[in-house]
Design a protein around this motif. Sequence first.
Motif, PDB file in Angstrom:
ATOM      1  N   GLY A   1      11.475  -8.678  14.971  1.00 36.87           N
ATOM      2  CA  GLY A   1      10.766  -7.985  13.140  1.00 36.87           C
ATOM      3  C   GLY A   1       9.190  -8.789  13.396  1.00 36.87           C
ATOM      4  O   GLY A   1       8.551  -8.701  13.214  1.00 36.87           O
ATOM      5  N   GLY A   2       9.702 -10.683  14.149  1.00 39.26           N
ATOM      6  CA  GLY A   2       7.596 -10.856  14.140  1.00 39.26           C
ATOM      7  C   GLY A   2       7.064 -10.725  14.729  1.00 39.26           C
ATOM      8  O   GLY A   2       5.343 -10.237  14.095  1.00 39.26           O
ATOM      9  N   ALA A   3       6.815  -9.851  15.980  1.00 38.57           N
ATOM     10  CA  ALA A   3       6.377  -9.610  16.443  1.00 38.57           C
ATOM     11  C   ALA A   3       6.240  -8.434  16.081  1.00 38.57           C
ATOM     12  O   ALA A   3       4.797  -7.716  15.765  1.00 38.57           O
ATOM     13  CB  ALA A   3       6.631  -9.178  18.265  1.00 38.57           C
ATOM     14  N   ALA A   4       6.164  -7.648  15.735  1.00 36.69           N
ATOM     15  CA  ALA A   4       6.230  -6.030  14.577  1.00 36.69           C
ATOM     16  C   ALA A   4       5.783  -6.235  13.437  1.00 36.69           C
ATOM     17  O   ALA A   4       4.534  -5.863  13.532  1.00 36.69           O
ATOM     18  CB  ALA A   4       7.500  -5.350  14.750  1.00 36.69           C
ATOM     19  N   ALA A   5       5.739  -7.474  12.999  1.00 34.89           N
ATOM     20  CA  ALA A   5       5.325  -7.995  11.879  1.00 34.89           C
ATOM     21  C   ALA A   5       3.716  -8.577  12.417  1.00 34.89           C
ATOM     22  O   ALA A   5       2.583  -7.722  11.547  1.00 34.89           O
ATOM     23  CB  ALA A   5       5.631  -8.869  11.256  1.00 34.89           C
ATOM     24  N   VAL A   6       3.506  -9.275  13.263  1.00 33.96           N
ATOM     25  CA  VAL A   6       1.819  -9.603  14.201  1.00 33.96           C
ATOM     26  C   VAL A   6       1.106  -8.333  14.425  1.00 33.96           C
ATOM     27  O   VAL A   6       0.272  -7.672  14.299  1.00 33.96           O
ATOM     28  CB  VAL A   6       1.972 -10.329  15.109  1.00 33.96           C
ATOM     29  N   ALA A   7       1.901  -6.975  15.384  1.00 30.98           N
ATOM     30  CA  ALA A   7       1.221  -6.280  15.737  1.00 30.98           C
ATOM     31  C   ALA A   7       1.657  -4.804  14.302  1.00 30.98           C
ATOM     32  O   ALA A   7      -0.313  -5.141  14.302  1.00 30.98           O
ATOM     33  CB  ALA A   7       2.015  -4.696  16.272  1.00 30.98           C
ATOM     34  N   LEU A   8       2.007  -4.603  13.134  1.00 28.02           N
ATOM     35  CA  LEU A   8       0.971  -4.255  12.436  1.00 28.02           C
ATOM     36  C   LEU A   8       0.276  -4.910  11.406  1.00 28.02           C
ATOM     37  O   LEU A   8      -0.701  -4.118  11.106  1.00 28.02           O
ATOM     38  CB  LEU A   8       2.796  -4.205  11.509  1.00 28.02           C
ATOM     39  N   PHE A   9      -0.217  -6.536  11.672  1.00 26.12           N
ATOM     40  CA  PHE A   9      -0.763  -6.348  10.516  1.00 26.12           C
ATOM     41  C   PHE A   9      -2.176  -6.706  11.296  1.00 26.12           C
ATOM     42  O   PHE A   9      -3.096  -6.350  10.893  1.00 26.12           O
ATOM     43  CB  PHE A   9      -0.952  -8.497  10.621  1.00 26.12           C
ATOM     44  N   THR A  10      -2.460  -6.978  12.511  1.00 24.56           N
ATOM     45  CA  THR A  10      -4.102  -6.665  13.666  1.00 24.56           C
ATOM     46  C   THR A  10      -3.643  -4.807  13.626  1.00 24.56           C
ATOM     47  O   THR A  10      -5.317  -5.228  13.198  1.00 24.56           O
ATOM     48  CB  THR A  10      -2.880  -6.488  15.249  1.00 24.56           C
ATOM     49  N   LEU A  11      -2.746  -4.224  13.183  1.00 23.56           N
ATOM     50  CA  LEU A  11      -3.514  -2.416  13.867  1.00 23.56           C
ATOM     51  C   LEU A  11      -3.861  -2.499  12.110  1.00 23.56           C
ATOM     52  O   LEU A  11      -5.419  -1.724  12.105  1.00 23.56           O
ATOM     53  CB  LEU A  11      -1.879  -1.611  13.359  1.00 23.56           C
TER      54      LEU A  11
ATOM     55  N   SER B   1       6.784  -5.441   4.545  1.00 20.76           N
ATOM     56  CA  SER B   1       6.279  -4.225   5.173  1.00 20.76           C
ATOM     57  C   SER B   1       5.146  -3.666   5.028  1.00 20.76           C
ATOM     58  O   SER B   1       3.357  -3.944   4.783  1.00 20.76           O
ATOM     59  CB  SER B   1       6.978  -3.192   5.704  1.00 20.76           C
ATOM     60  N   LEU B   2       5.276  -4.147   3.372  1.00 20.38           N
ATOM     61  CA  LEU B   2       3.946  -3.999   2.763  1.00 20.38           C
ATOM     62  C   LEU B   2       3.218  -4.617   2.378  1.00 20.38           C
ATOM     63  O   LEU B   2       1.854  -4.042   2.379  1.00 20.38           O
ATOM     64  CB  LEU B   2       4.671  -3.161   1.268  1.00 20.38           C
ATOM     65  N   THR B   3       2.866  -6.199   2.579  1.00 18.42           N
ATOM     66  CA  THR B   3       3.004  -7.116   2.075  1.00 18.42           C
ATOM     67  C   THR B   3       2.282  -7.775   3.489  1.00 18.42           C
ATOM     68  O   THR B   3       0.890  -7.832   3.310  1.00 18.42           O
ATOM     69  CB  THR B   3       3.720  -8.531   2.346  1.00 18.42           C
ATOM     70  N   VAL B   4       2.442  -7.221   4.621  1.00 21.52           N
ATOM     71  CA  VAL B   4       2.228  -7.167   5.957  1.00 21.52           C
ATOM     72  C   VAL B   4       0.728  -6.514   6.169  1.00 21.52           C
ATOM     73  O   VAL B   4      -0.929  -7.006   6.478  1.00 21.52           O
ATOM     74  CB  VAL B   4       2.417  -7.068   7.550  1.00 21.52           C
ATOM     75  N   ILE B   5       0.922  -5.708   5.921  1.00 25.55           N
ATOM     76  CA  ILE B   5       0.054  -4.244   5.699  1.00 25.55           C
ATOM     77  C   ILE B   5      -1.477  -4.640   4.684  1.00 25.55           C
ATOM     78  O   ILE B   5      -2.330  -4.863   4.922  1.00 25.55           O
ATOM     79  CB  ILE B   5       1.061  -2.712   5.514  1.00 25.55           C
ATOM     80  N   GLY B   6      -0.500  -4.979   3.320  1.00 22.73           N
ATOM     81  CA  GLY B   6      -1.396  -5.324   2.292  1.00 22.73           C
ATOM     82  C   GLY B   6      -2.514  -6.257   2.647  1.00 22.73           C
ATOM     83  O   GLY B   6      -3.688  -6.659   2.300  1.00 22.73           O
ATOM     84  N   TRP B   7      -2.029  -7.557   3.702  1.00 20.76           N
ATOM     85  CA  TRP B   7      -3.145  -9.125   4.165  1.00 20.76           C
ATOM     86  C   TRP B   7      -3.837  -8.102   4.821  1.00 20.76           C
ATOM     87  O   TRP B   7      -5.184  -8.965   5.084  1.00 20.76           O
ATOM     88  CB  TRP B   7      -1.986  -9.183   4.232  1.00 20.76           C
ATOM     89  N   GLY B   8      -3.202  -7.513   6.030  1.00 22.96           N
ATOM     90  CA  GLY B   8      -4.274  -7.184   6.931  1.00 22.96           C
ATOM     91  C   GLY B   8      -5.230  -6.143   6.708  1.00 22.96           C
ATOM     92  O   GLY B   8      -6.688  -6.447   7.117  1.00 22.96           O
ATOM     93  N   MET B   9      -4.990  -5.749   5.753  1.00 22.31           N
ATOM     94  CA  MET B   9      -5.573  -4.690   5.116  1.00 22.31           C
ATOM     95  C   MET B   9      -7.111  -4.811   3.899  1.00 22.31           C
ATOM     96  O   MET B   9      -8.710  -4.571   3.980  1.00 22.31           O
ATOM     97  CB  MET B   9      -5.747  -3.496   3.705  1.00 22.31           C
ATOM     98  N   PHE B  10      -6.915  -6.379   3.505  1.00 25.24           N
ATOM     99  CA  PHE B  10      -7.338  -7.381   2.900  1.00 25.24           C
ATOM    100  C   PHE B  10      -8.374  -8.265   3.930  1.00 25.24           C
ATOM    101  O   PHE B  10     -10.273  -8.347   3.398  1.00 25.24           O
ATOM    102  CB  PHE B  10      -6.141  -8.907   1.989  1.00 25.24           C
TER     103      PHE B  10
END
Length: 411
Positions: free
Chosen positions: A111-121, A166-175
Amino acid sequence: MSSTESTRHPRRPWALPSAVAQEFDPSRVGRGPRRTVRDWFADFTCFGAAVLLGMMGADAISSNPHVSQDLADFDQVVGAFACAAVWLRRRWPVGLAIAMVPVGLASDTAGGAAAVALFTLAVHRPFRYVAWIGAASIAVIPFAYRLRPDADASYGVSIVFGVLVSLTVIGWGMFVRSRRQLLLSLHDRALRAENEAALRAEQAQRLAREEIAREMHDVLAHRLTLLSVHAGALEFRPDAPRPEIVRAAGVIRESAHEALQDLRQVIGVLRGGDTETPGRPQPTLAALDALVSECREAGMKVVLDSRVPDPGAVPAALGRTAYRIAQEALTNARKHAPGAEVAVTVTGAPGEGLKLTVRNPAPPGDVPRVPGSGQGLIGLTERASLAGGRLGHHALPGGGFHLEAWLPWAS
């Protein structure tokens, strides 16, 4: 190093992301971005976060009564490989994020690796990639909790918590991506503003130099023409009476002295780098009488008809332009029509404009050849145009010449 180069190459490129630092280093364009110190720190932080979250997931899956021990061991192995794959996030952000969708479905430890991958994307790729892959990641959350129910929370609460994470990770990455794009935009704006300022300064400097060159031409041409004309007269009449030779020699000496003084003044301005450096007082229309007297002393026949009631009341810029036009016209008449009577007429009033006319007939005798650049009349036309006026000239029948200028005079 120029100001543009200093903008392109910041003093601390190691503190910038490689995607931003590459914009400051044109030598890296077309090649892969070189990782900065900040990149290595971010990579270790992401790897550490993936490992930390993976350890928490491994501990939870080991104590989950709904999951067998063999499945828990498999979950941890998959999670370990997923954490190792985090180091590939910069090179293949899209591929890693896609691979983490089924991996996250099969392993809680990943789960942590998936969150990092989603953030990087979200940081490195446009929104269309984030929308599709993020939606797929969120879509598999209910299936993941159906296969491995949470031991402490209900099924609905677990789904809501997973979607929010998941939405928090995506929002943080887009920010983070938006902030980087803002930095690049501000950098480009600053660079363009700096380049425009440099161009404006260069243009102002060029205009100042042109103004100095124009003044040098107007002043020195008048002095040097006196030298040339009187030296030519002495050459053509070596048997002239002694008083005339003495007067011509005096004019030559005085003109040479004045030319040297004017040249020193202009060179001093250029060396000082300040076009506003005060030197001799700039001539105005009130100095036209002195100019005519100087020409008469040099042997010219000049008739001045000034119909301006108060020449001293003429604006300084307008009077200086009129003076320079008259000076250049008298210089040309002295060169090309020696011995001819030159008529100078000045008329005008506020609101009507200032009109200057210089007219001379054909020379009475032979004209000594005096070298010239041919740029005098061009410079006068340009000077009148810059002042908002106009200048015209033409040859008269029989060999004479007529010059007329009009300059605006505000009321």
